[in-house]
Design a protein around this motif. Structure first.
Motif, PDB file in Angstrom:
ATOM      1  N   SER A   1       0.820  -1.202   0.000  1.00 34.17           N
ATOM      2  CA  SER A   1       0.000   0.000   0.000  1.00 34.17           C
ATOM      3  C   SER A   1       0.856   1.256   0.000  1.00 34.17           C
ATOM      4  CB  SER A   1      -0.912   0.021   1.239  1.00 34.17           C
ATOM      5  OG  SER A   1      -0.142   0.225   2.406  1.00 34.17           O
ATOM      6  N   ILE A   2       0.281   2.352  -0.494  1.00 36.15           N
ATOM      7  CA  ILE A   2       0.978   3.634  -0.502  1.00 36.15           C
ATOM      8  C   ILE A   2       1.319   4.052   0.915  1.00 36.15           C
ATOM      9  CG2 ILE A   2       0.607   6.103  -0.879  1.00 36.15           C
ATOM     10  CD1 ILE A   2      -0.715   5.448  -3.473  1.00 36.15           C
ATOM     11  N   GLN A   3       0.412   3.812   1.856  1.00 33.20           N
ATOM     12  CA  GLN A   3       0.663   4.204   3.241  1.00 33.20           C
ATOM     13  C   GLN A   3       1.931   3.541   3.767  1.00 33.20           C
ATOM     14  OE1 GLN A   3      -0.930   6.510   4.874  1.00 33.20           O
ATOM     15  NE2 GLN A   3       0.313   6.284   6.716  1.00 33.20           N
ATOM     16  N   ARG A   4       2.146   2.284   3.397  1.00 29.21           N
ATOM     17  CA  ARG A   4       3.342   1.594   3.868  1.00 29.21           C
ATOM     18  C   ARG A   4       4.599   2.186   3.229  1.00 29.21           C
ATOM     19  NH1 ARG A   4       3.349  -4.850   4.286  1.00 29.21           N
ATOM     20  NH2 ARG A   4       1.788  -4.239   5.828  1.00 29.21           N
ATOM     21  N   HIS A   5       4.496   2.596   1.967  1.00 23.65           N
ATOM     22  CA  HIS A   5       5.632   3.252   1.322  1.00 23.65           C
ATOM     23  C   HIS A   5       5.958   4.566   2.028  1.00 23.65           C
ATOM     24  CE1 HIS A   5       6.324   0.511  -1.926  1.00 23.65           C
ATOM     25  NE2 HIS A   5       5.105   0.641  -2.417  1.00 23.65           N
ATOM     26  N   ILE A   6       4.921   5.319   2.399  1.00 21.49           N
ATOM     27  CA  ILE A   6       5.150   6.592   3.081  1.00 21.49           C
ATOM     28  C   ILE A   6       5.825   6.356   4.426  1.00 21.49           C
ATOM     29  CG2 ILE A   6       3.999   8.574   4.155  1.00 21.49           C
ATOM     30  CD1 ILE A   6       1.936   8.450   1.894  1.00 21.49           C
ATOM     31  N   VAL A   7       5.402   5.307   5.133  1.00 20.20           N
ATOM     32  CA  VAL A   7       6.041   4.968   6.408  1.00 20.20           C
ATOM     33  C   VAL A   7       7.522   4.665   6.186  1.00 20.20           C
ATOM     34  CG1 VAL A   7       6.139   3.256   8.254  1.00 20.20           C
ATOM     35  CG2 VAL A   7       3.924   4.175   7.529  1.00 20.20           C
TER      36      VAL A   7
ATOM     37  N   GLN B   1      16.440   2.272  -5.354  1.00 19.70           N
ATOM     38  CA  GLN B   1      15.353   1.783  -4.489  1.00 19.70           C
ATOM     39  C   GLN B   1      14.555   2.954  -3.920  1.00 19.70           C
ATOM     40  OE1 GLN B   1      17.935  -0.465  -1.867  1.00 19.70           O
ATOM     41  NE2 GLN B   1      17.158  -2.425  -2.631  1.00 19.70           N
ATOM     42  N   MET B   2      15.266   4.003  -3.512  1.00 22.06           N
ATOM     43  CA  MET B   2      14.587   5.177  -2.966  1.00 22.06           C
ATOM     44  C   MET B   2      13.717   5.839  -4.027  1.00 22.06           C
ATOM     45  SD  MET B   2      16.237   8.631  -1.284  1.00 22.06           S
ATOM     46  CE  MET B   2      16.996   9.081  -2.851  1.00 22.06           C
ATOM     47  N   ASN B   3      14.221   5.918  -5.250  1.00 24.36           N
ATOM     48  CA  ASN B   3      13.445   6.518  -6.329  1.00 24.36           C
ATOM     49  C   ASN B   3      12.144   5.760  -6.560  1.00 24.36           C
ATOM     50  OD1 ASN B   3      13.282   8.379  -8.764  1.00 24.36           O
ATOM     51  ND2 ASN B   3      13.169   6.391  -9.756  1.00 24.36           N
ATOM     52  N   THR B   4      12.211   4.424  -6.496  1.00 23.36           N
ATOM     53  CA  THR B   4      11.006   3.602  -6.679  1.00 23.36           C
ATOM     54  C   THR B   4       9.975   3.910  -5.594  1.00 23.36           C
ATOM     55  OG1 THR B   4      12.267   1.821  -7.721  1.00 23.36           O
ATOM     56  CG2 THR B   4      10.124   1.248  -6.790  1.00 23.36           C
ATOM     57  N   LEU B   5      10.409   4.063  -4.348  1.00 25.54           N
ATOM     58  CA  LEU B   5       9.497   4.380  -3.253  1.00 25.54           C
ATOM     59  C   LEU B   5       8.836   5.735  -3.462  1.00 25.54           C
ATOM     60  CD1 LEU B   5      11.412   3.206  -0.041  1.00 25.54           C
ATOM     61  CD2 LEU B   5       9.351   2.205  -1.025  1.00 25.54           C
ATOM     62  N   PHE B   6       9.614   6.733  -3.855  1.00 19.47           N
ATOM     63  CA  PHE B   6       9.060   8.065  -4.088  1.00 19.47           C
ATOM     64  C   PHE B   6       8.063   8.059  -5.245  1.00 19.47           C
ATOM     65  CE2 PHE B   6      12.251   9.941  -1.318  1.00 19.47           C
ATOM     66  CZ  PHE B   6      11.636  11.120  -0.881  1.00 19.47           C
TER      67      PHE B   6
ATOM     68  N   ALA C   1       4.839   6.355  -3.964  1.00 17.35           N
ATOM     69  CA  ALA C   1       4.108   7.091  -2.934  1.00 17.35           C
ATOM     70  C   ALA C   1       3.624   8.451  -3.405  1.00 17.35           C
ATOM     71  CB  ALA C   1       4.986   7.261  -1.696  1.00 17.35           C
ATOM     72  N   PHE C   2       4.456   9.170  -4.174  1.00 12.51           N
ATOM     73  CA  PHE C   2       4.142  10.561  -4.520  1.00 12.51           C
ATOM     74  C   PHE C   2       4.086  10.823  -6.022  1.00 12.51           C
ATOM     75  CE2 PHE C   2       6.526  10.824  -0.408  1.00 12.51           C
ATOM     76  CZ  PHE C   2       5.448  11.189   0.386  1.00 12.51           C
ATOM     77  N   HIS C   3       4.423   9.822  -6.835  1.00 15.49           N
ATOM     78  CA  HIS C   3       4.438   9.961  -8.294  1.00 15.49           C
ATOM     79  C   HIS C   3       5.429  11.026  -8.759  1.00 15.49           C
ATOM     80  CE1 HIS C   3       1.021   7.265  -8.385  1.00 15.49           C
ATOM     81  NE2 HIS C   3       0.359   8.080  -7.597  1.00 15.49           N
ATOM     82  N   VAL C   4       6.476  11.254  -8.001  1.00 10.79           N
ATOM     83  CA  VAL C   4       7.555  12.159  -8.398  1.00 10.79           C
ATOM     84  C   VAL C   4       8.882  11.554  -7.952  1.00 10.79           C
ATOM     85  CG1 VAL C   4       6.145  14.260  -8.264  1.00 10.79           C
ATOM     86  CG2 VAL C   4       7.449  13.501  -6.254  1.00 10.79           C
TER      87      VAL C   4
END
Length: 277
Positions: free
Chosen positions: A167-173, A206-211, A214-217
């Protein structure tokens, strides 16, 4: 068999880009076979017990904390696999539903799951309670229905794990440590991807994939947006500081880059933004 169903009156759905057609709570879900699908978009989730849901050639086990979103006219079958299967559902439509769902990257019928304490579990219940408390669904206005449906979409996107994705929420965490770090270090023009990735103990990729998820940027685009947000606060509340000084204070190396970035996001220059507010 207890089945609480609310069909909204025509006045509550006409003319709205998104609307709720019906919503309900089924204490003992019976088997349902729809070879031609359903006229409206259809959401079904488990409240208690377990069921099995087949969409065309895909079968999902619907436990508590799981649901299925169906596009119109998609063949499906579902039935209980425990002695008692309690479900909740919502059917909906509107000229903008397709656009909203595609914007949220929900482009076809899909299975969703969510964590135990997610607000998604109570979203349908909360809408039904509004109808019950008003004693009559006619008092549930078209504005209420449209607003609650949009809120449901947002909850589904934020907390739901589509087709077993995270979920997006987990990515934000996961991103929270670097988001907090950026709130402190955004003004440093030397902040780069390597530093940000080190905070998360991940590779830049990996960080880019999370961003992106989660934020589409990208992480860099997120940093620029953060700097621009801080600059708007300074433009509004520190009117004696020059544009050049503000650019430096929020981490831009030169004022021309700051002005170009600000104009791209706000469609006006920092000077005009300050004058208009």
């Amino acid at each position: 068999m207890i089945h609480t169903r609310y069909e909204l009156a025509p006045s509550a759905i006409s003319g709205f880009p998104i609307f709720i057609e019906s919503i309900g709570h089924h204490e003992d879900q019976e088997k349902m076979v729809r070879p031609d699908g359903f006229t409206y978009f259809h959401w079904l989730q488990t409240y208690e017990g377990e069921g099995e849901f087949t969409i065309e050639d895909k079968t999902y086990r619907l436990t508590k904390g799981a649901g299925v979103l169906l596009y119109p006219d998609v063949a499906h079958t579902y039935f209980a696999i425990t002695e008692r299967w309690c479900t909740q559902y919502i059917t909906f439509g509107g000229s903008n539903v397709d656009i909203i769902l595609r914007t949220l990257n929900i482009e076809q019928s899909a299975y969703f799951s969510w964590e135990e304490h997610s607000p998604l579990h109570m979203t349908i219940t909360n809408i039904i309670e509004k109808l019950v408390n008003n004693n009559n669904e006619l008092y549930y206005s078209s504005y209420d229905a449209s607003s609650d449906l949009y809120y449901f979409f947002m909850q589904l996107k934020q907390h739901g794990q589509m087709n077993n994705r995270t979920s997006i929420q987990r990515h934000i965490v996961q991103l929270q440590p670097v988001l907090d770090w950026l709130e402190i270090h955004y003004a440093d023009p030397n902040v780069g991807l390597e530093q940000m990735a080190t905070v998360l103990k991940l590779t830049p990729r990996q960080m880019n994939t999370l961003f992106q998820t989660a934020f589409h940027v990208s992480p860099y685009a997120y940093l620029i947006r953060l700097r621009l947000r801080k600059s708007k606060e300074m433009l509004l509340h520190e009117r004696d500081i020059t544009i050049t000084q503000i650019a430096s204070h929020v981490g831009f190396r030169d004022v021309s880059h700051f002005v170009a970035s600000f104009r791209k996001q706000m469609e006006l220059t920092p000077e005009k933004f300050r004058l208009m507010n």
